[in-house]
Design a protein around this motif. Structure first.
Motif, PDB file in Angstrom:
ATOM      1  N   HIS A   7       0.853  -1.180   0.000  1.00 33.38           N
ATOM      2  CA  HIS A   7       0.000   0.000   0.000  1.00 33.38           C
ATOM      3  C   HIS A   7       0.891   1.232   0.000  1.00 33.38           C
ATOM      4  O   HIS A   7       2.100   1.142   0.220  1.00 33.38           O
ATOM      5  CB  HIS A   7      -0.891   0.028   1.250  1.00 33.38           C
ATOM      6  CG  HIS A   7      -1.796  -1.166   1.388  1.00 33.38           C
ATOM      7  ND1 HIS A   7      -2.985  -1.264   0.709  1.00 33.38           N
ATOM      8  CD2 HIS A   7      -1.685  -2.292   2.122  1.00 33.38           C
ATOM      9  CE1 HIS A   7      -3.575  -2.412   1.024  1.00 33.38           C
ATOM     10  NE2 HIS A   7      -2.797  -3.064   1.883  1.00 33.38           N
ATOM     11  N   CYS A  14      -4.444   6.074   0.255  1.00 30.82           N
ATOM     12  CA  CYS A  14      -3.570   5.012  -0.230  1.00 30.82           C
ATOM     13  C   CYS A  14      -3.200   5.388  -1.656  1.00 30.82           C
ATOM     14  O   CYS A  14      -4.075   5.587  -2.487  1.00 30.82           O
ATOM     15  CB  CYS A  14      -4.261   3.658  -0.199  1.00 30.82           C
ATOM     16  SG  CYS A  14      -3.209   2.318  -0.798  1.00 30.82           S
ATOM     17  N   GLU A  21      -1.012   3.635  -3.653  1.00 36.05           N
ATOM     18  CA  GLU A  21      -0.400   2.518  -4.374  1.00 36.05           C
ATOM     19  C   GLU A  21      -1.547   1.569  -4.703  1.00 36.05           C
ATOM     20  O   GLU A  21      -2.239   1.113  -3.776  1.00 36.05           O
ATOM     21  CB  GLU A  21       0.610   1.843  -3.432  1.00 36.05           C
ATOM     22  CG  GLU A  21       1.563   0.904  -4.101  1.00 36.05           C
ATOM     23  CD  GLU A  21       2.735   1.634  -4.733  1.00 36.05           C
ATOM     24  OE1 GLU A  21       3.322   2.536  -4.090  1.00 36.05           O
ATOM     25  OE2 GLU A  21       3.061   1.297  -5.876  1.00 36.05           O
ATOM     26  N   TYR A  22      -1.787   1.301  -5.973  1.00 39.29           N
ATOM     27  CA  TYR A  22      -2.942   0.484  -6.320  1.00 39.29           C
ATOM     28  C   TYR A  22      -2.847  -0.886  -5.648  1.00 39.29           C
ATOM     29  O   TYR A  22      -1.881  -1.613  -5.815  1.00 39.29           O
ATOM     30  CB  TYR A  22      -3.073   0.319  -7.839  1.00 39.29           C
ATOM     31  CG  TYR A  22      -4.316  -0.452  -8.177  1.00 39.29           C
ATOM     32  CD1 TYR A  22      -5.562   0.150  -8.042  1.00 39.29           C
ATOM     33  CD2 TYR A  22      -4.265  -1.783  -8.548  1.00 39.29           C
ATOM     34  CE1 TYR A  22      -6.724  -0.560  -8.297  1.00 39.29           C
ATOM     35  CE2 TYR A  22      -5.417  -2.502  -8.802  1.00 39.29           C
ATOM     36  CZ  TYR A  22      -6.643  -1.880  -8.678  1.00 39.29           C
ATOM     37  OH  TYR A  22      -7.783  -2.586  -8.916  1.00 39.29           O
ATOM     38  N   CYS A  23      -3.883  -1.238  -4.851  1.00 43.48           N
ATOM     39  CA  CYS A  23      -3.799  -2.465  -4.058  1.00 43.48           C
ATOM     40  C   CYS A  23      -4.986  -3.387  -4.284  1.00 43.48           C
ATOM     41  O   CYS A  23      -5.109  -4.403  -3.614  1.00 43.48           O
ATOM     42  CB  CYS A  23      -3.671  -2.102  -2.575  1.00 43.48           C
ATOM     43  SG  CYS A  23      -4.926  -0.951  -1.999  1.00 43.48           S
ATOM     44  N   HIS A  75      -9.180  -0.105  -3.613  1.00 42.25           N
ATOM     45  CA  HIS A  75      -8.079   0.850  -3.403  1.00 42.25           C
ATOM     46  C   HIS A  75      -8.552   2.277  -3.135  1.00 42.25           C
ATOM     47  O   HIS A  75      -8.089   2.944  -2.215  1.00 42.25           O
ATOM     48  CB  HIS A  75      -7.162   0.811  -4.635  1.00 42.25           C
ATOM     49  CG  HIS A  75      -6.265   1.975  -4.791  1.00 42.25           C
ATOM     50  ND1 HIS A  75      -5.204   2.200  -3.947  1.00 42.25           N
ATOM     51  CD2 HIS A  75      -6.267   3.001  -5.675  1.00 42.25           C
ATOM     52  CE1 HIS A  75      -4.580   3.315  -4.331  1.00 42.25           C
ATOM     53  NE2 HIS A  75      -5.215   3.811  -5.358  1.00 42.25           N
ATOM     54  N   MET A 129      -9.677   3.285   0.400  1.00 44.97           N
ATOM     55  CA  MET A 129      -8.739   3.085   1.504  1.00 44.97           C
ATOM     56  C   MET A 129      -8.243   4.445   1.975  1.00 44.97           C
ATOM     57  O   MET A 129      -7.197   4.932   1.539  1.00 44.97           O
ATOM     58  CB  MET A 129      -7.583   2.210   1.029  1.00 44.97           C
ATOM     59  CG  MET A 129      -6.668   1.783   2.144  1.00 44.97           C
ATOM     60  SD  MET A 129      -5.629   0.434   1.596  1.00 44.97           S
ATOM     61  CE  MET A 129      -4.505   0.363   2.983  1.00 44.97           C
TER      62      MET A 129
HETATM   63 CU1  CUA Z   1      -4.178   0.255  -0.262  1.00 44.18          CU
HETATM   64 CU2  CUA Z   1      -4.330   1.194  -2.458  1.00 44.18          CU
END
Ligand code: CUA
Length: 175
Positions: A102, A136, A138-140, A144, A147
């Motif tokens: 993340h 967040c 960072e693609y998670c 996403h 978040m």
């Molecule tokens: Cu955690 Cu995007």
């Protein structure tokens, strides 16, 4: 050795550009306190929730009076998602993930770090009073964009240390 005037101009040009590039990086690092947030400390992602390094979760004060924020990232939330810290006071963030990578970003501040499973990211910074979005970046996965969290930064006099700290230190003495 005879160096052509044209070539000499290019050599000096390159020297000036490199000085500018390295100089601007150094100037930004010192004037905005930009810090590499790496801190090579490992942790088993499977046992994070029981690990003493992430207890208590959220904001706490140590025996020396320093303030820490311990935050766990997981699909798709920050634990805890809501925190209150005092303004103009160094806060040390400790971050890790139990699943995927993340990106912890306190929007409009220099508080930012990748959050990588297996590692604890750490950085120290301070804030002006206000409400900050924690995103967040960072693609998670599918959730996403949901978040997100909140960081409330209140004037120092209005901030109350979390009760867990008051009971640990006896509650009677202030540092
Ligand atoms: Cu955690 Cu995007």
């Amino acid at each position: 050795m005879n160096v052509d005037l044209y070539e000499r101009i290019w050599m000096w040009g390159v020297a000036v550009m490199l000085t500018l590039f390295f100089g601007s990086t150094a100037a930004a690092a010192f004037s905005h306190q930009i810090h590499p947030p790496s801190h090579v400390e490992t942790i088993d992602p499977k046992t994070v929730l029981g690990d003493p390094r992430f207890k208590p979760q959220g904001v706490s004060v140590d025996a020396q009076g320093r303030i820490h924020a311990r935050i766990i990232g997981l699909m798709f939330t920050w634990l805890p998602p809501d925190m209150t810290v005092p303004a103009d006071t160094p806060i040390t963030f400790h971050l890790t993930s139990v699943d995927v990578t993340h990106g912890f970003e306190i929007v409009r501040t220099n508080g930012q770090s990748m959050v990588v499973p297996g590692y604890i990211s750490q950085f120290t910074t301070q804030f002006a009073p206000g409400e900050y979005l924690i995103a967040c970046n960072e693609y998670c996965g599918i959730g996403h964009h949901t978040m997100a969290g909140k960081l409330h930064v209140v004037p120092r006099g209005q901030w109350k240390a979390p009760t867990i700290t008051a009971s640990m230190s006896g509650g009677a003495h202030e540092h």
